[in-house]
Design a protein around this motif. Structure first.
Motif, PDB file in Angstrom:
ATOM      1  N   MET B   1       0.676  -1.330  -0.041  1.00  0.00           N
ATOM      2  CA  MET B   1       0.043   0.085  -0.025  1.00  0.00           C
ATOM      3  C   MET B   1       0.929   1.344   0.029  1.00  0.00           C
ATOM      4  O   MET B   1       0.614   2.416  -0.807  1.00  0.00           O
ATOM      5  N   LEU B   2       1.860   1.234   0.780  1.00  0.00           N
ATOM      6  CA  LEU B   2       2.798   2.512   0.697  1.00  0.00           C
ATOM      7  C   LEU B   2       3.434   2.660  -0.611  1.00  0.00           C
ATOM      8  O   LEU B   2       3.488   3.755  -1.161  1.00  0.00           O
ATOM      9  N   TYR B   3       3.930   1.621  -1.321  1.00  0.00           N
ATOM     10  CA  TYR B   3       4.578   1.691  -2.583  1.00  0.00           C
ATOM     11  C   TYR B   3       3.428   2.311  -3.551  1.00  0.00           C
ATOM     12  O   TYR B   3       3.855   2.961  -4.415  1.00  0.00           O
ATOM     13  N   ALA B   4       2.078   1.708  -3.495  1.00  0.00           N
ATOM     14  CA  ALA B   4       1.111   2.292  -4.160  1.00  0.00           C
ATOM     15  C   ALA B   4       0.979   3.781  -4.092  1.00  0.00           C
ATOM     16  O   ALA B   4       0.872   4.514  -4.980  1.00  0.00           O
ATOM     17  N   LEU B   5       0.940   4.388  -2.624  1.00  0.00           N
ATOM     18  CA  LEU B   5       0.911   5.754  -2.487  1.00  0.00           C
ATOM     19  C   LEU B   5       2.212   6.546  -2.919  1.00  0.00           C
ATOM     20  O   LEU B   5       2.124   7.424  -3.642  1.00  0.00           O
ATOM     21  N   MET B   6       3.340   5.914  -2.913  1.00  0.00           N
ATOM     22  CA  MET B   6       4.669   6.770  -3.528  1.00  0.00           C
ATOM     23  C   MET B   6       4.247   6.600  -5.200  1.00  0.00           C
ATOM     24  O   MET B   6       4.845   7.647  -5.330  1.00  0.00           O
ATOM     25  N   GLY B   7       4.064   5.462  -5.621  1.00  0.00           N
ATOM     26  CA  GLY B   7       4.154   5.250  -7.158  1.00  0.00           C
ATOM     27  C   GLY B   7       2.904   6.316  -7.716  1.00  0.00           C
ATOM     28  O   GLY B   7       3.212   6.901  -8.675  1.00  0.00           O
ATOM     29  N   LEU B   8       1.653   6.351  -6.751  1.00  0.00           N
ATOM     30  CA  LEU B   8       0.695   7.314  -7.443  1.00  0.00           C
ATOM     31  C   LEU B   8       1.226   8.842  -7.252  1.00  0.00           C
ATOM     32  O   LEU B   8       1.151   9.498  -8.373  1.00  0.00           O
ATOM     33  N   GLY B   9       1.877   9.032  -6.241  1.00  0.00           N
ATOM     34  CA  GLY B   9       2.400  10.412  -6.375  1.00  0.00           C
ATOM     35  C   GLY B   9       3.513  10.768  -7.388  1.00  0.00           C
ATOM     36  O   GLY B   9       3.601  11.774  -8.112  1.00  0.00           O
ATOM     37  N   LEU B  10       4.380   9.973  -7.801  1.00  0.00           N
ATOM     38  CA  LEU B  10       5.467   9.973  -8.890  1.00  0.00           C
ATOM     39  C   LEU B  10       4.613  10.024 -10.100  1.00  0.00           C
ATOM     40  O   LEU B  10       5.201  10.597 -10.991  1.00  0.00           O
ATOM     41  N   ALA B  11       3.771   9.046 -10.235  1.00  0.00           N
ATOM     42  CA  ALA B  11       2.998   9.021 -11.628  1.00  0.00           C
ATOM     43  C   ALA B  11       2.212  10.226 -11.812  1.00  0.00           C
ATOM     44  O   ALA B  11       2.272  10.584 -13.027  1.00  0.00           O
ATOM     45  N   LEU B  12       1.933  10.877 -10.845  1.00  0.00           N
ATOM     46  CA  LEU B  12       1.082  12.260 -11.025  1.00  0.00           C
ATOM     47  C   LEU B  12       2.138  13.281 -11.437  1.00  0.00           C
ATOM     48  O   LEU B  12       1.646  14.108 -12.641  1.00  0.00           O
ATOM     49  N   ILE B  13       3.085  13.412 -10.977  1.00  0.00           N
ATOM     50  CA  ILE B  13       4.423  14.344 -11.233  1.00  0.00           C
ATOM     51  C   ILE B  13       4.811  13.874 -12.793  1.00  0.00           C
ATOM     52  O   ILE B  13       4.913  14.832 -13.541  1.00  0.00           O
ATOM     53  N   THR B  14       5.187  12.721 -12.790  1.00  0.00           N
ATOM     54  CA  THR B  14       5.845  12.417 -14.310  1.00  0.00           C
ATOM     55  C   THR B  14       4.786  12.549 -15.209  1.00  0.00           C
ATOM     56  O   THR B  14       4.915  13.085 -16.297  1.00  0.00           O
ATOM     57  N   GLY B  15       3.389  12.193 -14.970  1.00  0.00           N
ATOM     58  CA  GLY B  15       2.435  12.351 -16.008  1.00  0.00           C
ATOM     59  C   GLY B  15       2.011  13.591 -16.243  1.00  0.00           C
ATOM     60  O   GLY B  15       2.107  14.026 -17.484  1.00  0.00           O
ATOM     61  N   VAL B  16       1.840  14.505 -15.186  1.00  0.00           N
ATOM     62  CA  VAL B  16       1.331  15.903 -15.593  1.00  0.00           C
ATOM     63  C   VAL B  16       2.443  16.930 -15.817  1.00  0.00           C
ATOM     64  O   VAL B  16       2.563  17.642 -16.946  1.00  0.00           O
ATOM     65  N   LEU B  17       3.880  16.885 -15.218  1.00  0.00           N
ATOM     66  CA  LEU B  17       4.827  17.628 -15.593  1.00  0.00           C
ATOM     67  C   LEU B  17       5.596  17.163 -16.611  1.00  0.00           C
ATOM     68  O   LEU B  17       6.423  17.872 -17.238  1.00  0.00           O
ATOM     69  N   ASN B  18       5.679  15.614 -16.832  1.00  0.00           N
ATOM     70  CA  ASN B  18       6.978  15.364 -17.664  1.00  0.00           C
ATOM     71  C   ASN B  18       7.859  15.573 -17.289  1.00  0.00           C
ATOM     72  O   ASN B  18       8.882  16.003 -18.297  1.00  0.00           O
ATOM     73  N   ILE B  19       8.426  15.210 -15.950  1.00  0.00           N
ATOM     74  CA  ILE B  19       9.691  15.710 -15.794  1.00  0.00           C
ATOM     75  C   ILE B  19      10.143  14.350 -14.993  1.00  0.00           C
ATOM     76  O   ILE B  19       9.570  13.626 -14.050  1.00  0.00           O
ATOM     77  N   PRO B  20      11.680  13.882 -14.849  1.00  0.00           N
ATOM     78  CA  PRO B  20      12.040  12.839 -14.019  1.00  0.00           C
ATOM     79  C   PRO B  20      12.187  13.465 -12.686  1.00  0.00           C
ATOM     80  O   PRO B  20      13.263  14.067 -12.479  1.00  0.00           O
ATOM     81  N   ASN B  21      11.456  13.191 -11.645  1.00  0.00           N
ATOM     82  CA  ASN B  21      11.647  13.658 -10.356  1.00  0.00           C
ATOM     83  C   ASN B  21      12.399  12.623  -9.504  1.00  0.00           C
ATOM     84  O   ASN B  21      12.072  11.894  -8.689  1.00  0.00           O
ATOM     85  N   PHE B  22      13.825  13.008  -9.445  1.00  0.00           N
ATOM     86  CA  PHE B  22      14.761  12.201  -8.727  1.00  0.00           C
ATOM     87  C   PHE B  22      14.543  12.542  -7.078  1.00  0.00           C
ATOM     88  O   PHE B  22      15.244  12.151  -6.394  1.00  0.00           O
ATOM     89  N   ALA B  23      13.831  13.634  -7.209  1.00  0.00           N
ATOM     90  CA  ALA B  23      13.840  14.256  -5.662  1.00  0.00           C
ATOM     91  C   ALA B  23      12.572  13.507  -4.650  1.00  0.00           C
ATOM     92  O   ALA B  23      12.434  13.749  -3.670  1.00  0.00           O
ATOM     93  N   HIS B  24      11.808  12.615  -5.660  1.00  0.00           N
ATOM     94  CA  HIS B  24      10.662  11.956  -4.743  1.00  0.00           C
ATOM     95  C   HIS B  24      10.992  11.103  -3.655  1.00  0.00           C
ATOM     96  O   HIS B  24      10.536  11.200  -2.624  1.00  0.00           O
ATOM     97  N   GLY B  25      12.293  10.465  -3.815  1.00  0.00           N
ATOM     98  CA  GLY B  25      12.632   9.620  -2.741  1.00  0.00           C
ATOM     99  C   GLY B  25      13.045  10.593  -1.552  1.00  0.00           C
ATOM    100  O   GLY B  25      12.663  10.233  -0.243  1.00  0.00           O
ATOM    101  N   ALA B  26      13.530  11.852  -1.586  1.00  0.00           N
ATOM    102  CA  ALA B  26      14.266  12.782  -0.716  1.00  0.00           C
ATOM    103  C   ALA B  26      12.829  13.310   0.003  1.00  0.00           C
ATOM    104  O   ALA B  26      13.094  13.524   1.226  1.00  0.00           O
ATOM    105  N   LEU B  27      11.649  13.577  -0.679  1.00  0.00           N
ATOM    106  CA  LEU B  27      10.584  13.914  -0.120  1.00  0.00           C
ATOM    107  C   LEU B  27      10.089  13.002   0.687  1.00  0.00           C
ATOM    108  O   LEU B  27       9.442  13.574   1.661  1.00  0.00           O
ATOM    109  N   PHE B  28      10.083  11.737   0.609  1.00  0.00           N
ATOM    110  CA  PHE B  28       9.707  10.392   1.348  1.00  0.00           C
ATOM    111  C   PHE B  28      10.604  10.595   2.590  1.00  0.00           C
ATOM    112  O   PHE B  28       9.813  10.794   3.691  1.00  0.00           O
ATOM    113  N   ALA B  29      11.686  10.863   2.664  1.00  0.00           N
ATOM    114  CA  ALA B  29      12.532  10.839   3.673  1.00  0.00           C
ATOM    115  C   ALA B  29      12.286  12.209   4.659  1.00  0.00           C
ATOM    116  O   ALA B  29      12.307  11.980   5.790  1.00  0.00           O
ATOM    117  N   VAL B  30      12.118  13.210   3.818  1.00  0.00           N
ATOM    118  CA  VAL B  30      11.861  14.569   4.635  1.00  0.00           C
ATOM    119  C   VAL B  30      10.275  14.364   5.237  1.00  0.00           C
ATOM    120  O   VAL B  30      10.314  14.766   6.590  1.00  0.00           O
TER     121      VAL B  30
END
Lengths: 313, 270
Positions: B1-30
């Protein structure tokens, strides 16, 4: 002989007088690594964020053979090139069918796959501690254990790599790769099997990464886990971009700047990756186009200033 | 479920903004570190669970507004370098603020201990995370599917030019999508903190997983990301039960296997 080549030869001679031979060697090793990436990034337009897969795999395999079977230096290098090319063929096969964001993410995810294998397979790789004790065997009575002979050896291999890469990008293959970068659909319409050419670029890039990986392992006598980690992949992308991708010498300038800076900063502060991150952000926001473009802009600014001072004065 | 949450957030960013968000993991840690700190500071886990992801979302807002906004025309290489640089900065900042050694954070007293489910004994907190993450995924999904703003975001994934032609400020949409993605990453991190503890490297591990989830689900496919997140989570749990060492490798192996058969991802159309 071109001016760039003279500059490089001069740098090869002067560098070990200015910095420690280990750092000087690392610069040329990283440049070989960057040459390989640049064939993908600069010439084919493929942003691979997983180059350390090939770098690290080659370092581990050749390092292990050097350590346990005391193989010949050139055999080790050959094996490294082969392992780099083979792992690149594997990763490339999965990745070249996709493009854009998808491609970047796949290369990164597969990099992580190799990273975790190295991380868990402690019996061979040493896991987090790395694989220490890699020798630098003699060859024909030359003691590569000494820093300077090894530096000369690395420099010679770098020049060889540069020459091979020059031949590649000027060959018909190189032209086709550039056609793919400019317009993939058109290249395909002209009858080229673009997926196969992209895979070829991947394998060649992997071979260069593999060579760099083995030289790196022999330079430091250890394969650290970071050698196969994604930060290494990011560093080579950064070095290539600050040098300016798309030109043959871009990654050479880039790795020179990158290694020199990171070596001098890393001794000052343990948290130097923070500064590295800041440098990435600043370069991206303000100096896109790399050193070459920054210099051009600086000259333009100086010219403007000179003119305006003439008008007012 | 957590993976789904992470994936959903990243899918939204990559989908809408069309950028590779390598900071996604850092936001998770923050998100995780903010939870631990605020919970210790105010002594209330639940309030901290509200505050921490908002902090991550605010950070996401700032990142998009100050940085990524200037880079939409710049090409993936520079976008990647920028987010990668941010990831380095954030993870080093975490070490500076909270120290290089990982530590654990206990769940609130109500959720300590386990429950007897009849066939197995399961920790209460993990059960809570499962339900909470499930509800969050559901809520996000309903937001995207049933509300006007959600419809605009999905439209942004489909066709950006059309959305801006319809008089919608595409920049606001980008900012909102990035903040929402960051919020989801932050809350995933906050929920994870009491299970896995906190360490500066937690972001990178999660980043790889989030990428796998998005790649498996198919780019720009939000439902696919949820399904892929569940699949990966289950696969990892099953393997971890039998062969612990392979549990982090299996995620990537599953991805490689699926992509061999279906290069466009499980549910991808593009």
């Amino acid at each position: 002989m071109s001016r760039a080549l003279i500059a490089i030869l001069a740098a090869i001679v002067v560098l070990p007088l200015v910095v420690r031979p280990a750092i000087a060697s690392e610069i040329w090793i990283f440049a070989i690594f960057g040459l390989g990436l640049n064939l993908l990034l600069g010439y084919t337009g493929l942003l691979s964020f997983g180059q350390s897969t090939f770098f690290g795999s080659a370092a581990y395999v050749a390092g292990w053979l050097l350590k346990h079977y005391a193989i010949n230096v050139f055999l080790a290098l050959g094996i490294g090139v082969a392992v780099g090319a083979a792992s690149a063929a594997l990763v490339g096969y999965l990745c070249v069918q996709r493009s854009g964001l998808y491609f970047i993410m796949l290369t990164f995810a597969l990099n992580q796959l190799f990273y975790f294998i190295a991380y868990q397979w402690t019996g061979v790789t040493g896991g987090e501690d790395g694989m220490p004790g890699i020798p630098r065997p003699d060859f024909l009575g030359i003691d590569f254990g000494e820093p300077l002979p090894y530096y000369a050896f690395v420099s010679a291999l770098f020049l060889l790599s540069l020459w091979i890469m020059k031949r590649i990008v000027e060959s018909p293959l190189g032209k086709i790769l550039q056609a793919i970068r400019e317009n993939e659909v058109r290249a395909e319409a002209l009858g080229y099997d673009t997926a196969r050419f992209k895979l070829a670029a991947f394998v060649i890039g992997g071979a260069f990464s593999g060579l760099a990986g083995v030289l790196y392992a022999m330079l430091f006598g250890i394969v650290p886990l970071e050698a196969i980690g994604f930060v290494t992949s990011g560093n080579v992308v950064f070095a290539t971009l600050i040098g300016g991708s798309g030109s043959l010498y871009g990654p050479v300038i880039g790795s020179f700047v990158f290694i020199w800076l990171s070596e001098s900063v890393s001794t000052l502060w343990a948290r130097w990756p923070l500064l590295l991150g800041v440098a990435f952000v600043i370069v991206v926001l303000f100096f896109r186009g790399g050193v070459v473009e920054a210099w051009a802009r600086f000259s333009a600014w100086r010219e403007r200033k000179w003119r305006s001072s003439r008008q007012t004065g | 479920m957590l993976y789904a949450l992470m994936g959903l957030g990243l899918a939204l960013i990559t989908g809408v903004l069309n950028i590779p968000n390598f900071a996604h993991g850092a936001l998770f840690a923050v998100g995780a570190y903010l939870l631990a700190s605020t919970a210790n500071l105010i002594g209330n886990f639940w309030l901290a669970l509200v505050v921490a992801p908002l902090g991550a979302a605010l950070l996401g807002l700032a990142i998009e507004y100050l940085g990524i906004r200037r880079l939409y025309a710049a090409g993936h290489d520079y976008q990647l370098l920028f987010t990668f640089g941010l990831a380095l900065i954030l993870s080093e900042a975490i070490i500076l603020v909270w120290g290089p050694v990982g530590y654990s954070h206990l769940p609130p007293p109500v959720l300590r201990g386990g429950v007897d489910l009849g066939f197995t004994f399961y920790p209460k907190y993990r059960l809570f995370v499962m339900v909470a993450a499930g509800l969050l995924v559901l809520a996000t999904w309903l937001f995207l599917e049933k509300t006007r703003y959600g419809a605009i975001m999905r439209a942004g994934i489909e066709n950006k030019e059309m959305v801006s032609l319809l008089g919608i400020d595409i920049h606001k949409l980008f900012t909102a999508a990035f903040a929402l993605g960051a919020y989801l990453a932050g809350i995933a991190g906050a929920l994870t903190a009491p299970i896995r503890g906190l360490s500066p490297g937690m972001g990178v591990d999660m980043l790889g997983i989030a990428f796998v989830v998005v790649a498996l689900g198919g780019l720009g496919n939000l439902l696919g990301a949820i399904a892929a997140g569940l699949l990966i989570g289950v696969a990892q749990a099953v393997v971890a039960a039998h062969w612990t060492e392979a549990s982090s490798v299996v995620i990537y192996a599953v991805m490689a296997a699926v992509l061999l058969v279906r290069p466009q991802g499980l549910f991808g159309i593009r």
